[in-house]
Write an enzyme that holds these catalytic residues in place. Structure first.
Site, PDB file in Angstrom:
ATOM      1  N   CYS A   2       0.547  -1.393  -0.209  1.00  0.00           N
ATOM      2  CA  CYS A   2       0.238  -0.107   0.356  1.00  0.00           C
ATOM      3  C   CYS A   2       1.098   1.236   0.369  1.00  0.00           C
ATOM      4  CB  CYS A   2      -1.211   0.155   1.225  1.00  0.00           C
ATOM      5  SG  CYS A   2      -2.219  -1.394   1.629  1.00  0.00           S
ATOM      6  N   GLY A 103       1.795  -2.756   4.809  1.00  0.00           N
ATOM      7  CA  GLY A 103       2.689  -3.768   5.645  1.00  0.00           C
ATOM      8  C   GLY A 103       1.413  -4.938   5.800  1.00  0.00           C
ATOM      9  N   CYS A 236      12.894  -4.680   3.369  1.00  0.00           N
ATOM     10  CA  CYS A 236      12.022  -5.309   2.793  1.00  0.00           C
ATOM     11  C   CYS A 236      13.122  -5.386   0.803  1.00  0.00           C
ATOM     12  CB  CYS A 236      10.979  -4.869   2.128  1.00  0.00           C
ATOM     13  SG  CYS A 236      10.337  -6.035  -0.226  1.00  0.00           S
ATOM     14  N   CYS A 382       6.318 -14.027   1.608  1.00  0.00           N
ATOM     15  CA  CYS A 382       6.304 -12.864   1.486  1.00  0.00           C
ATOM     16  C   CYS A 382       5.080 -12.557   2.910  1.00  0.00           C
ATOM     17  CB  CYS A 382       6.131 -11.506   1.050  1.00  0.00           C
ATOM     18  SG  CYS A 382       6.629 -10.249   2.253  1.00  0.00           S
ATOM     19  N   CYS A 433      15.214  -7.763   4.543  1.00  0.00           N
ATOM     20  CA  CYS A 433      14.681  -9.157   5.066  1.00  0.00           C
ATOM     21  C   CYS A 433      15.495  -9.650   3.596  1.00  0.00           C
ATOM     22  CB  CYS A 433      13.215  -8.628   5.333  1.00  0.00           C
ATOM     23  SG  CYS A 433      12.421 -10.351   4.825  1.00  0.00           S
ATOM     24  N   CYS A 436      12.131 -13.870   0.812  1.00  0.00           N
ATOM     25  CA  CYS A 436      11.787 -14.746  -0.445  1.00  0.00           C
ATOM     26  C   CYS A 436      12.453 -14.929  -1.237  1.00  0.00           C
ATOM     27  CB  CYS A 436      10.750 -13.694  -1.289  1.00  0.00           C
ATOM     28  SG  CYS A 436      11.372 -11.801  -1.450  1.00  0.00           S
TER      29      CYS A 436
END
Ligand code: 5GP
Ligand code: MG
Length: 457
Positions: A2, A103, A236, A382, A433, A436
């Site tokens: 978002c 998130g 991320c 994720c 992170c 994924c």
């Protein structure tokens, strides 16, 4: 995923928020909403669709107030519902709460069940609503204290903008998964997911809201606390690979240059004898530029994007094969015919659109089609807000590169290595992170959401 935006102490708060959402539209096309606060209370306007469709002169004009927050929502499977449009609003004894959240929380089921046991009634299936309940449930009158107490109970990813009466709050989870930056426009403070939103309203970038930081803004006064301690960061990395706009600076570093660096690194890892390098537009363009420059191979735009493809185009009957792919990207036969081409894609998720595009390139006459991907194979879902499907649907889960190459219909396929990706990043590899790609989650892997919550999602 978002996009969120907030501004305070400005006469044109709603209008500027609208522009902010316009700049952040790529972060969510499903719905848009703005809430403002004035002395009489909270006013809001929200709806399904793009910001430009949801708002008009009249609706923006009616949102009178000097403090505003806004949200654009990304459609995630199963949760498309007008009830879930943000900002989410609630009233309670301390006044009004409005929340815009980017998130995914990972302890939603636990919190949901705990609060329902205590008698809470939920209007939506959004994890964001839980946050308002946690704030309201705190018996202490001071909003700042209530916010921190609420945030302490959350697990997972959140970049938040809250409007608590005339107090604007910006917060990032201690890992800092999702971005959030702070800017200033004259005497007004601005919070936004990405710096491209500041650019449009000519606000000056001040700094990022730091992981684990909570910022309180009242009129032109700003105050910040860091109630969390001792956590590693887990920014991320996919924000750089795909999600953010290339003209934004994310986590303090430019996205365009980072993507180009990923392409350069890919070219260092695989040297190929090709006639030209081309991107799958638009997202592959920057890595393709870096690749072409590093490899010394000419860059060509072998596919042209139609920028006017909306959601509502009239579908032809079945006789046009792959219409959806073709209407968006058309290959330039004259550039491709008889050529050995290196196609750069930013990422492969399910592999289905890639496959259709490669077929189109073959039909256009390319002799050999090689593909470079500017990130490693995506093998794990994720839990922190990127809309990756389940493991089963990820093409790279439990498949070899050779199997993926075969599925997509390529002559060869080259993914960037994880080490290569981290070395191409402007920040230290430790800060990201990479779950994924690596399957290594920075926090405990959340237990599956309870059946009850899943059904409602
Ligand atoms: P696939 O071939 O896996 O079906 O699609 C790959 C394409 O999806 C790539 O061009 C990539 O830019 C794009 N992509 C990657 N992640 C996302 C995402 O989270 N949402 C959307 N809409 N597209 C994505
Ligand atoms: Mg793409």
């Amino acid at each position: 995923m978002c996009g969120i935006f907030g501004i305070t102490f400005h006469k044109e708060a709603a209008r500027l928020t609208y522009l902010g959402l316009y700049a952040l539209q790529h972060r969510g096309e499903e719905s848009a909403g703005i809430a403002v606060y004035n002395k009489k209370g909270v006013l809001f306007h929200k709806g399904m669709g793009l910001a430009g469709d949801v708002f008009n002169e009249e609706s923006i004009g009616s949102l009178k107030g000097e403090i505003a927050i806004g949200h654009v929502r990304y459609s995630t499977t199963g949760s498309t519902h007008s009830r879930n449009i943000q900002p989410f609003l609630a009233r309670h004894k301390k006044g009004n709460i409005a929340i815009a959240h980017n998130g995914n929380l990972t302890n939603t089921a636990y919190l949901h069940n705990m609060m329902e046991e205590k008698g809470s009634i939920f209007q939506t299936t959004m994890d964001s609503e839980i946050i308002t309940h946690l704030i309201a449930a705190n018996p202490i009158k001071d909003f700042k204290h209530s916010v921190v107490t609420a945030l302490m109970q959350l697990r997972g990813a959140y970049s938040l903008i809250l409007m608590l009466n005339d107090l604007l709050v910006g917060a990032r989870d201690p890992f800092g998964f999702r971005p959030l930056c702070l800017g200033k426009l004259d005497n007004s403070y601005v919070l936004a997911s990405e710096t491209c939103a500041l650019d449009l309203i000519q606000a000056e970038y001040i700094r990022d809201v730091e992981p684990g930081e909570v910022i309180f803004i009242k009129k032109d006064k700003i105050d910040s606390i860091k109630p969390f301690f001792g956590k590693n960061h887990a920014l991320c990395i996919f924000e750089y690979v795909y999600f953010s706009r290339p003209d934004s600076n994310i986590f303090g570093e430019n996205v365009y240059l980072t993507r180009k660096n990923l392409g350069r690194q890919l070219a260092r890892e695989y040297s190929l004898d090709c006639d030209l390098v081309m991107p799958i537009p638009d997202s592959g363009s920057y890595a393709a530029l870096g690749f072409a420059q590093e490899a010394g191979i000419p860059y060509e735009a072998g596919m042209i994007r139609n920028h006017y493809v909306g959601r509502t185009f009239i579908q032809p009957s079945q006789f046009i094969r792959d219409f959806r792919v073709k209407v968006k990207l058309n290959p330039v036969s004259e550039v491709l015919k008889g050529k050995r081409i290196m196609v750069i894609e930013d990422s492969i998720v399910r592999g289905t659109t890639c496959r259709a595009r490669v077929e189109t390139l073959r039909d256009a006459g390319a002799k050999e089609i090689h593909m470079g991907v500017s990130c490693p194979p995506i093998t794990s879902p994720c839990f922190y807000g990127i809309d990756f499907p389940t493991r089963k649907e990820l093409i790279a889960h439990n498949r070899s590169i050779e199997q993926i190459r075969d599925f997509i219909g390529l002559d060869s396929l080259h993914y960037l290595s994880l080490e290569g990706m981290l070395s191409a990043m402007p920040l230290s590899g430790k800060e990201f992170c990479t779950a994924c790609f690596s399957g290594k989650y920075p926090d405990k892997v959340p237990r599956r959401f309870s059946k009850k919550v899943l059904e409602r999602k």
